[in-house]
Design an enzyme around this catalytic site. Structure first.
Site, PDB file in Angstrom:
ATOM      1  N   ARG A 159      18.594  20.792   9.842  1.00  0.00           N
ATOM      2  CA  ARG A 159      19.606  20.878   8.779  1.00  0.00           C
ATOM      3  C   ARG A 159      20.795  21.707   9.266  1.00  0.00           C
ATOM      4  O   ARG A 159      21.946  21.415   8.977  1.00  0.00           O
ATOM      5  CB  ARG A 159      19.008  21.470   7.492  1.00  0.00           C
ATOM      6  CG  ARG A 159      20.080  21.788   6.442  1.00  0.00           C
ATOM      7  CD  ARG A 159      19.559  21.935   5.015  1.00  0.00           C
ATOM      8  NE  ARG A 159      18.302  22.661   4.926  1.00  0.00           N
ATOM      9  CZ  ARG A 159      18.165  23.975   5.128  1.00  0.00           C
ATOM     10  NH1 ARG A 159      19.207  24.723   5.409  1.00  0.00           N
ATOM     11  NH2 ARG A 159      16.974  24.534   5.042  1.00  0.00           N
ATOM     12  N   TYR A 166      39.610   7.000  -5.089  1.00  0.00           N
ATOM     13  CA  TYR A 166      38.342   6.252  -5.037  1.00  0.00           C
ATOM     14  C   TYR A 166      37.502   6.537  -6.298  1.00  0.00           C
ATOM     15  O   TYR A 166      37.405   7.694  -6.732  1.00  0.00           O
ATOM     16  CB  TYR A 166      37.583   6.660  -3.767  1.00  0.00           C
ATOM     17  CG  TYR A 166      36.203   6.061  -3.682  1.00  0.00           C
ATOM     18  CD1 TYR A 166      36.031   4.706  -3.426  1.00  0.00           C
ATOM     19  CD2 TYR A 166      35.066   6.833  -3.878  1.00  0.00           C
ATOM     20  CE1 TYR A 166      34.773   4.138  -3.368  1.00  0.00           C
ATOM     21  CE2 TYR A 166      33.796   6.286  -3.816  1.00  0.00           C
ATOM     22  CZ  TYR A 166      33.661   4.934  -3.560  1.00  0.00           C
ATOM     23  OH  TYR A 166      32.411   4.380  -3.516  1.00  0.00           O
ATOM     24  N   ASP A 214      41.533  11.812   2.179  1.00  0.00           N
ATOM     25  CA  ASP A 214      40.521  10.780   2.422  1.00  0.00           C
ATOM     26  C   ASP A 214      41.161   9.704   3.298  1.00  0.00           C
ATOM     27  O   ASP A 214      42.028   8.955   2.855  1.00  0.00           O
ATOM     28  CB  ASP A 214      40.066  10.206   1.070  1.00  0.00           C
ATOM     29  CG  ASP A 214      38.955   9.166   1.207  1.00  0.00           C
ATOM     30  OD1 ASP A 214      38.864   8.533   2.280  1.00  0.00           O
ATOM     31  OD2 ASP A 214      38.204   8.969   0.240  1.00  0.00           O
ATOM     32  N   LYS A 273      32.375   2.719   5.935  1.00  0.00           N
ATOM     33  CA  LYS A 273      33.353   1.644   5.991  1.00  0.00           C
ATOM     34  C   LYS A 273      33.741   1.329   7.445  1.00  0.00           C
ATOM     35  O   LYS A 273      32.888   0.952   8.209  1.00  0.00           O
ATOM     36  CB  LYS A 273      34.553   2.015   5.123  1.00  0.00           C
ATOM     37  CG  LYS A 273      34.170   2.621   3.753  1.00  0.00           C
ATOM     38  CD  LYS A 273      33.460   1.643   2.830  1.00  0.00           C
ATOM     39  CE  LYS A 273      32.816   2.300   1.622  1.00  0.00           C
ATOM     40  NZ  LYS A 273      33.700   3.130   0.798  1.00  0.00           N
TER      41      LYS A 273
HETATM   42  C1  LIG Z   1      33.450   4.186  -0.083  1.00  0.00           C
HETATM   43  C2  LIG Z   1      34.475   5.250  -0.220  1.00  0.00           C
HETATM   44  C3  LIG Z   1      34.101   6.576  -0.507  1.00  0.00           C
HETATM   45  C4  LIG Z   1      32.667   6.990  -0.748  1.00  0.00           C
HETATM   46  O1  LIG Z   1      31.880   6.854   0.382  1.00  0.00           O
HETATM   47  P1  LIG Z   1      30.291   6.566   0.358  1.00  0.00           P
HETATM   48  O2  LIG Z   1      29.954   6.487   1.797  1.00  0.00           O
HETATM   49  O3  LIG Z   1      30.101   5.295  -0.388  1.00  0.00           O
HETATM   50  O4  LIG Z   1      29.657   7.717  -0.339  1.00  0.00           O
HETATM   51  C5  LIG Z   1      35.106   7.513  -0.556  1.00  0.00           C
HETATM   52  N1  LIG Z   1      36.405   7.189  -0.383  1.00  0.00           N
HETATM   53  C6  LIG Z   1      36.798   5.923  -0.122  1.00  0.00           C
HETATM   54  C7  LIG Z   1      38.244   5.619   0.061  1.00  0.00           C
HETATM   55  C8  LIG Z   1      35.847   4.914  -0.045  1.00  0.00           C
HETATM   56  O5  LIG Z   1      36.231   3.656   0.197  1.00  0.00           O
END
Ligand SMILES: *Cc1c(COP(=O)(O)O)cnc(C)c1O
Length: 389
Positions: free
Chosen positions: A56, A108, A180, A205
């Site tokens: 961890r 998001y 982000d 993604k």
């Molecule tokens: C999918 C996504 C998230 C969240 O990510 P997870 O891996 O699904 O927890 C956050 N920000 C954006 C822009 C996303 O497309």
């Protein structure tokens, strides 16, 4: 042949993707990072504890991934989390009860949910603003404002925020900046170079790229933030498991090749959609009439592979989703296969209808993440799905 990566600074992004420092195992010369499937590590002598002592707190496979993303984003330290939301929620724990944060309004959906239904209970207050309007950002400042949270291009309407402008203003007010970067990836956009403190990713993604791993990453711009985020990652235990760390490293090696190919297709698709009679609006920062195009081109090296478009009504959107054959109809994006999603009922379902509509996420809005198929086939498929009978 020496595998010394200390001179790597002058190398180009494509080379860094492959030669990131841990690509050759130092002990055996193996051509990939070993998966250290261990929760704990033996202390040879108590006086001389091992570099890693409990997974961890630290694991060599995860460390390789964390160093890799830090290098790509140009930051000082990286962190790998169990999901994008684990990365985002853990990072928000840098704030305390009573703090206020200014957030991109079409953020998001999961981040919206975190802020409005979880962090709100911890007395962390949020003001959502249209970040493309600097006056709105300035007007949102309160005595207890501690951070600014940016998504650019935003999801799903691809609005562009001037990163440098907001970062500089935030710095002058001692605010922490988080961005982000999921839609752009460090291949297209490196926010730390524009003054951002913490870059976040849903690595689920484009970075993973194959719809087979759920992961989140964070990169910080300075050591002090690195120490603070490390305490949170370890204290909250939101780490990514080692098998997924390995899978993510594997996916990231082809990031540039995938992004480049998908972006070319997305540009073609956006142009084609903008000429289609039954499409009322197309959102893609590469289109000539995109209001944020100029700012986007100043701060990014590409337009990405996500195109949103409006087919006018919920009924028409559902018809397209019914008839489409090639893309996966699903939430998520950024994979080898194209993914078509319906924000109103999928990623942004948590958002109240009035708020959703006000943010341009109408019932006719669809979001197309272009994968690695032949773009001619994708356009033919969408053409058939859009045809009115
Ligand atoms: C999918 C996504 C998230 C969240 O990510 P997870 O891996 O699904 O927890 C956050 N920000 C954006 C822009 C996303 O497309």
């Amino acid at each position: 042949m020496s595998k010394d990566n200390s001179k790597a600074r002058s190398r180009k992004f494509a080379t860094d993707l492959i030669h990131f420092g841990s690509e050759i195992d130092k002990h055996t010369g193996a051509s990939s990072v070993p998966i250290y499937q261990a929760s704990t590590f033996h202390h040879e002598s108590l006086a001389n504890p091992p570099e890693f002592d409990y997974s961890r707190s630290g694991n060599p496979t995860r460390q390789a991934l964390e160093d890799y993303i830090a290098k790509l984003e140009g930051g000082v330290r990286g962190f790998a989390f169990a999901s994008g939301m684990a990365a985002i929620s853990t990072t928000f724990m840098l704030l305390s009860a009573g703090d206020h944060v200014i957030v991109t309004e079409d953020v998001y959906g999961g981040t919206y949910r975190l802020l409005t239904s979880i962090l709100s209970r911890m007395n962390i207050e949020t003001t959502f603003v249209d970040m493309t309007d600097f006056n709105q950002v300035k007007a949102a400042l309160q005595p207890n404002t501690k951070a600014v949270y940016i998504e650019t291009p935003s999801n799903p309407t691809l609005k562009v925020t001037d990163i440098g402008l907001i970062a500089e203003w935030a710095k002058s007010h001692d605010l922490l900046t988080m961005l982000d970067n999921t839609f752009m990836t460090p291949y297209h956009q490196r926010p730390i170079e524009h003054g951002i403190d913490i870059v976040l990713h849903s690595a689920t993604k484009f970075l993973g790229g194959h719809s087979d791993v759920l992961a989140g990453l964070a990169v910080v711009a300075d050591d002090n933030l690195g120490r603070r985020l490390k305490i949170l990652q370890n204290g909250m235990g939101t780490v990514l498991g080692v098998q997924d760390c390995w899978l993510l490293i594997r996916g990231m090696k082809t990031l540039k090749a995938r992004m480049e190919y998908s972006e070319t297709g997305a540009g073609r698709l956006a142009q084609w959609l903008s000429e289609h009679p039954s499409v009322t609006k197309v959102y893609y920062p590469g289109l000539h009439d995109h209001p944020g195009r100029e700012i986007h081109e100043r701060q990014s090296l590409g337009y990405g592979a996500v195109v949103s478009f409006d087919v006018g009504s919920g009924e028409r959107a559902k018809q397209v989703l019914d008839k489409i054959e090639l893309p996966l109809v699903a939430v998520s994006l950024g994979a080898v296969e194209s993914i078509l999603s319906y924000p109103a009922m999928m990623s942004h379902a948590a958002m109240p209808k009035e708020v959703r509509h006000q943010r341009g996420i109408t019932d006719g809005l669809l979001r197309y993440s272009v994968g690695l198929e032949d773009i001619e086939d994708l356009i033919d498929d969408l053409s058939r799905a859009l045809a009115q009978e």
